[in-house]
Design an enzyme around this catalytic site. Structure first.
Site, PDB file in Angstrom:
ATOM      1  N   ASP A 176      35.557 -36.095  81.329  1.00 37.76           N
ATOM      2  CA  ASP A 176      34.504 -35.134  81.629  1.00 37.76           C
ATOM      3  C   ASP A 176      35.175 -33.786  81.913  1.00 37.76           C
ATOM      4  OD1 ASP A 176      33.144 -37.571  81.667  1.00 37.76           O
ATOM      5  OD2 ASP A 176      31.792 -36.939  83.274  1.00 37.76           O
ATOM      6  N   LYS A 239      26.871 -32.514  79.311  1.00 33.43           N
ATOM      7  CA  LYS A 239      26.555 -32.909  80.683  1.00 33.43           C
ATOM      8  C   LYS A 239      26.088 -31.688  81.456  1.00 33.43           C
ATOM      9  CE  LYS A 239      29.044 -34.799  84.740  1.00 33.43           C
ATOM     10  NZ  LYS A 239      30.327 -35.380  85.202  1.00 33.43           N
ATOM     11  N   LYS A 275      24.123 -36.205  79.547  1.00 34.86           N
ATOM     12  CA  LYS A 275      24.344 -36.757  80.886  1.00 34.86           C
ATOM     13  C   LYS A 275      23.883 -35.765  81.946  1.00 34.86           C
ATOM     14  CE  LYS A 275      28.034 -38.267  84.067  1.00 34.86           C
ATOM     15  NZ  LYS A 275      29.472 -38.567  84.228  1.00 34.86           N
TER      16      LYS A 275
END
Length: 339
Positions: A176, A239, A275
Site C-alpha cells: 500500500d 485506496k 479500498k
C-alpha cells in the site's frame, strides 16, 4: 444488491504480470494517444475527464446509503464484508506481540463459530511483515505492508523504492503506497505517474494499492483525476486514505472511485480494485458500501479480489451482528477481542 442464499465461491486472484516502468509508460502513451508522455499531455487528459457534480454525487451516495438489506442477504453481506477486511494496525507503538495477536484474530475471528470467514489480509508496517508472515503461515490470509514513507509520502524516490523492496523481500503479498499529494496538487502529474510506475516495477509480482489520501485532495474532480492517474501508472487497487487524515473514507468519495474503475475497465479492459479505509466501523456502514459497489461498479467487484475495507474495529461489529443473526441475541462486547 443481488440476493444470495449462500456465500459465493470466490476466484483465486490472478498473479499480476511483472510491470516495468518502460512498459507502463508505453501503455500510458497508447491510452492517451500520444507519442511522448509529458506533463502537458497528462494535464490535458486528466483535466479533460468529465467533471463531478458535487450535489448529484452526494445525493446519490446518500440515496444508496438508505437501501435496506435483510435476513439472508444481510447474512451473506456480513460474511462477504468480513472476507474483504484488511485487518490493520499501523501505530508507532506496534509490537511483535500486538501483530501476532492480530494475526491470531485473523486466523480465528470467532472461536465459537469455526464457519466464520477470515479477513482478506493483515496490514502492517514493513518491519512487521516477517512477523505477520510467520504467524499467518499458509492460511491464505495475505500480508499487506504500507510503504513509500507512509503516511506522508515525504521522502525521495530512492527511499520510497527501498522501502517497497524491503517489504517485498520480507514477504509482503501486497504493498500500500501513498502518492505525493504535494506534487499532485501542484499539477506535477508526470512526477506522480513516474513514482507510481517505479514503485509498481519494484513490487514485481506483489499487488500494488495506491493510496490517494482523498481528504487532502479537496475536490471530487481531483479524486477522479488522481484515481485515473493511479490506474494509468499501473496500480492494482486505488485506496481512499491512510486513516491518518480526516476526512478518511466517505461514501461520495468512494462513489467517485467506483465510477473511475468502472470507466477504466470500459476504456482499457483492465479491472482495478477499490479500498476505502479509515472511519468504517459498523456493519451498517459496511453494507452501505457493498450496496454502492453493486449499484455503481457492478457484481464483478463484489469480491475480496476487487474490494477491500481498511479497518480494525469493523471486524468486531461484524462478528457481533453475525452472532445476533445466528443466536437471536446480541453478545456482550467482551465476546470479541479488543484490537
Amino acid at each position: 444488491m443481488t440476493v444470495r442464499t449462500t456465500s459465493p465461491s470466490l476466484p483465486s486472484p490472478a498473479a499480476p504480470s511483472v510491470a516495468t516502468t518502460a512498459g507502463t509508460v508505453a501503455h500510458a502513451r497508447d491510452v492517451l494517444g500520444v507519442s511522448r508522455l509529458t506533463n502537458h499531455a497528462l494535464t490535458g487528459w486528466l483535466h479533460g475527464l468529465p467533471g463531478v457534480d458535487q450535489v448529484g454525487c452526494e445525493a446519490r451516495a446518500a440515496s444508496l446509503g438508505t437501501r435496506s438489506v435483510k435476513t439472508t442477504s444481510k447474512a451473506w453481506a456480513i460474511d462477504l464484508a468480513i472476507g474483504m477486511i484488511d485487518l490493520t494496525t499501523l501505530e508507532g507503538a506496534d509490537t511483535v506481540g500486538k501483530v501476532r495477536s492480530l494475526c491470531a484474530k485473523a486466523l480465528v475471528p470467532d472461536p465459537l463459530d469455526p464457519s466464520t470467514p477470515r479477513p482478506a489480509a493483515v496490514c502492517v508496517y514493513g518491519d512487521m511483515v516477517a512477523t505477520a508472515k510467520e504467524a499467518l503461515g499458509d492460511s491464505g490470509v495475505r500480508v499487506a505492508a504500507v510503504a513509500t514513507a507512509f503516511p506522508s509520502g515525504r521522502a525521495s524516490l530512492a527511499v520510497k523504492l527501498a522501502d517497497t523492496r524491503d517489504a517485498v523481500r520480507a514477504g509482503a503479498d501486497e504493498i500500500d503506497m501513498v502518492i505525493d499529494r504535494g506534487a499532485f496538487l501542484s499539477g506535477e502529474y508526470l512526477t506522480v505517474f513516474n513514482q507510481i510506475a517505479d514503485v509498481k516495477a519494484a513490487c514485481g509480482d506483489t499487488h500494488l494499492k495506491v493510496i490517494l489520501e482523498t481528504g487532502e485532495l479537496v475536490t471530487y474532480d481531483n479524486v477522479r483525476r488522481a484515481a485515473h492517474l493511479a490506474m494509468l501508472a499501473g496500480g492494482d487497487f486505488i485506496k481512499t486514505s491512510t486513516g491518518k487524515v480526516a476526512p478518511a473514507a466517505t461514501l461520495p468519495v468512494t462513489l467517485v472511485m467506483l465510477e473511475a474503475v468502472r470507466d477504466w475497465r470500459e476504456l482499457t479492459g483492465v479491472q482495478v480494485g477499490v479500498k476505502p479505509a479509515g472511519g468504517i466501523r459498523t456493519t451498517k456502514d459496511a453494507i452501505k458500501y457493498l450496496v454502492m459497489v453493486s449499484e455503481v461498479a457492478g457484481e464483478p467487484w463484489l469480491s475480496p479480489d476487487w474490494f477491500r475495507f481498511g479497518a480494525s474495529g469493523l471486524l468486531n461489529d461484524l462478528l457481533l451482528q453475525r452472532q445476533k443473526l445466528v443466536t437471536g441475541a446480541y453478545s456482550g462486547p467482551d465476546y470479541v477481542t479488543i484490537d
